[in-house]
Motif scaffolding. Structure first.
Motif, PDB file in Angstrom:
ATOM      1  N   SER A 260       7.185 -14.072 -10.923  1.00 25.98           N
ATOM      2  CA  SER A 260       8.142 -12.974 -10.877  1.00 25.98           C
ATOM      3  C   SER A 260       7.996 -12.064 -12.082  1.00 25.98           C
TER       4      SER A 260
ATOM      5  N   ILE B  20       5.054  -9.837 -11.512  1.00 28.57           N
ATOM      6  CA  ILE B  20       5.347  -8.816 -10.498  1.00 28.57           C
ATOM      7  C   ILE B  20       6.265  -7.743 -11.071  1.00 28.57           C
ATOM      8  N   PHE B  21       7.289  -8.168 -11.808  1.00 29.14           N
ATOM      9  CA  PHE B  21       8.236  -7.194 -12.362  1.00 29.14           C
ATOM     10  C   PHE B  21       7.529  -6.268 -13.352  1.00 29.14           C
TER      11      PHE B  21
ATOM     12  N   LEU C 165       5.495  -3.819 -11.387  1.00 28.20           N
ATOM     13  CA  LEU C 165       6.350  -2.819 -10.752  1.00 28.20           C
ATOM     14  C   LEU C 165       6.768  -1.742 -11.753  1.00 28.20           C
TER      15      LEU C 165
ATOM     16  N   TYR D 125       5.830   2.134 -11.420  1.00 28.84           N
ATOM     17  CA  TYR D 125       6.904   3.125 -11.282  1.00 28.84           C
ATOM     18  C   TYR D 125       6.823   4.171 -12.392  1.00 28.84           C
TER      19      TYR D 125
ATOM     20  N   LEU E 246       8.794   1.162  -3.194  1.00 33.59           N
ATOM     21  CA  LEU E 246       8.902   0.082  -4.172  1.00 33.59           C
ATOM     22  C   LEU E 246       9.021  -1.273  -3.486  1.00 33.59           C
TER      23      LEU E 246
ATOM     24  N   SER F  33       6.284  -4.126  -3.714  1.00 38.19           N
ATOM     25  CA  SER F  33       6.654  -5.413  -4.294  1.00 38.19           C
ATOM     26  C   SER F  33       6.348  -6.556  -3.326  1.00 38.19           C
TER      27      SER F  33
ATOM     28  N   MET G 249       2.692  -7.134  -3.690  1.00 39.21           N
ATOM     29  CA  MET G 249       2.442  -7.827  -4.961  1.00 39.21           C
ATOM     30  C   MET G 249       2.861  -9.282  -4.868  1.00 39.21           C
ATOM     31  N   GLY G 250       3.997  -9.527  -4.202  1.00 36.81           N
ATOM     32  CA  GLY G 250       4.489 -10.897  -4.046  1.00 36.81           C
ATOM     33  C   GLY G 250       3.459 -11.763  -3.345  1.00 36.81           C
TER      34      GLY G 250
ATOM     35  N   GLY H  69       8.359 -11.079  -4.464  1.00 37.84           N
ATOM     36  CA  GLY H  69       8.177  -9.720  -4.986  1.00 37.84           C
ATOM     37  C   GLY H  69       9.375  -8.836  -4.722  1.00 37.84           C
TER      38      GLY H  69
ATOM     39  N   CYS I 177      12.259  -8.982  -7.092  1.00 36.32           N
ATOM     40  CA  CYS I 177      12.039  -8.227  -8.339  1.00 36.32           C
ATOM     41  C   CYS I 177      12.369  -6.757  -8.116  1.00 36.32           C
ATOM     42  N   ALA I 178      11.921  -6.230  -6.967  1.00 41.09           N
ATOM     43  CA  ALA I 178      12.170  -4.810  -6.691  1.00 41.09           C
ATOM     44  C   ALA I 178      13.664  -4.549  -6.522  1.00 41.09           C
TER      45      ALA I 178
END
Lengths: 192, 188
Positions: free
Chosen positions: A147, A150-151, A154, A158, A174, A178, A181-182, B112, B115-116
């Motif tokens: 996580s 990923i964060f 992101l 962004y 987004l 995400s 990406m996950g 994911g 997180c978003a």
């Protein structure tokens, strides 16, 4: 009776929802979790789904909770409950109290509410992030590196897009990004 | 007229992603630019009202525009119009979501997405905070409550959000309406 309970609970949420759709999330979560209709995790997972479907987020969430607990009629009743306070208040303002929003007591109330709703939303966001990272509520401290990666990605994408192309990525992009990406990060993590 | 309201707000509900604020632009396009139901100034007034009353912004706008154009039936149908697409789409999703969530890759995707969602909520919070004003009172209210909420969360104490909203409103009425009036009288 579940339908009446749904209606009243969501009416209350709709009545105290200041500051747009996100302003409603803390109160809706609190209500839904207290009633045992969803867990906090299920609730916020569905927020993610709502971000990638059309429509106001408050209505989407109400429909979902209603559908899960009371089927089609449940979803209609919960949605009605959420919408009705706004509907009635706007009708009153449009027809009788034309200058209500100019009222100094009302303006004072709103000014006082704004920092409160900001605190409610930001603390919700902070707790969600801490949960995703594995800092909160778990029996032991188990940081979730996936996580965090990923964060960070992101944030990078962004703010990179914002800086380079002067564009803000919309929430649906987004969410889709995400999700990708996950899948990528977790699949890689599984191989390691 | 009322069916035109229903149909156009249905379209707005169907094609706007990302919640209320994204909707404002689309509603303006339909209501001001395309049909001329409201003038630019009237529309600004509607946004101000929608932002200062409880409820989703899209619903507030639909109700207001519907009422202006066709009275109570107009407001009912415009509101119904925005809501119907969500109702149908989300209901269908709710039927398929659970088996879908059991899939390994879907659960990865949600690692994911969480997180978003946290990111989007934090972003919305900062946005609202920047509108709350940089003066000491809102900043202190925010700071104290933010810390208190996290402490409460840690110790699993729950106090309803309604309590905080009403308390904030009371402080606001006292600080901006009552005390402000006294000061003005004192100056006289």
């Amino acid at each position: 009776m579940i339908f009446l309970e749904l209606f009243l609970s969501f009416f209350k949420v709709g009545l105290f929802c200041f500051g747009g759709g996100y302003g409603m999330l803390p109160l809706m979560e609190e209500t839904v979790v207290a009633k045992g209709w969803l867990t906090a995790e299920q609730f916020y997972d569905f927020v993610g789904v709502c971000e990638s479907t059309p429509g106001p987020i408050a209505v989407n969430m109400a429909t979902y909770v209603g559908a899960v607990t009371g089927g089609p009629l449940g979803s209609i009743v919960a949605t009605l409950g959420t919408v009705l306070p706004a509907f009635i208040i706007i009708l009153i303002i449009a027809s009788i109290l034309k200058n209500f929003t100019e009222n100094k007591y009302f303006k004072g109330f709103l000014k006082g509410v704004k920092p409160v709703v900001s605190a409610l939303i930001l603390s919700t966001g902070a707790v969600l992030l801490a949960n995703a990272f594995g800092f909160f509520f778990k029996p032991a401290f188990t940081p979730d590196l996936r996580s965090m990666v990923i964060f960070a990605l992101l944030l990078g994408v962004y703010f990179g897009v914002k800086k380079l192309w002067k564009k803000k990525l919309s929430s649906i992009w987004l969410i889709l990004l995400s999700a990708g990406m996950g899948i990528a990060v977790c699949s890689v993590a599984e191989l390691l | 007229m009322i069916w035109k309201l229903f149909f156009n707000f249905f379209k707005i509900g169907l094609f706007t992603f990302g919640g209320g604020y994204a909707m404002i632009a689309v509603v303006k396009e339909t209501v001001v630019d395309k049909f001329g139901w409201l003038t630019e100034d009237e529309f600004m007034e509607v946004i101000a009202i929608a932002e200062s009353t409880p409820g989703p912004i899209a619903i507030n706008m639909a109700t207001f525009v519907g009422y202006k154009k066709a009275g109570v039936p107009g407001s009912a149908l415009a509101t119904l119009g925005v809501v119907t697409p969500s109702l149908v789409i989300i209901y269908l999703i709710s039927l398929f979501l659970e088996p879908f969530m059991a899939n390994k890759y879907v659960s990865y995707a949600f690692v994911g997405i969480r997180c978003a969602v946290a990111f989007l909520i934090l972003k919305a919070g900062f946005n609202l905070l920047s509108k709350a004003g940089k003066k000491p009172l809102p900043m202190i209210t925010f700071g104290v409550l933010f810390v208190a909420l996290l402490v409460f969360e840690w110790f699993a104490v729950s106090v309803s959000a309604i309590v905080w909203i009403l308390a904030g409103g009371a402080i606001g009425i006292y600080a901006y309406a009552l005390r402000g009036a006294k000061e003005r009288e004192g100056k006289k």
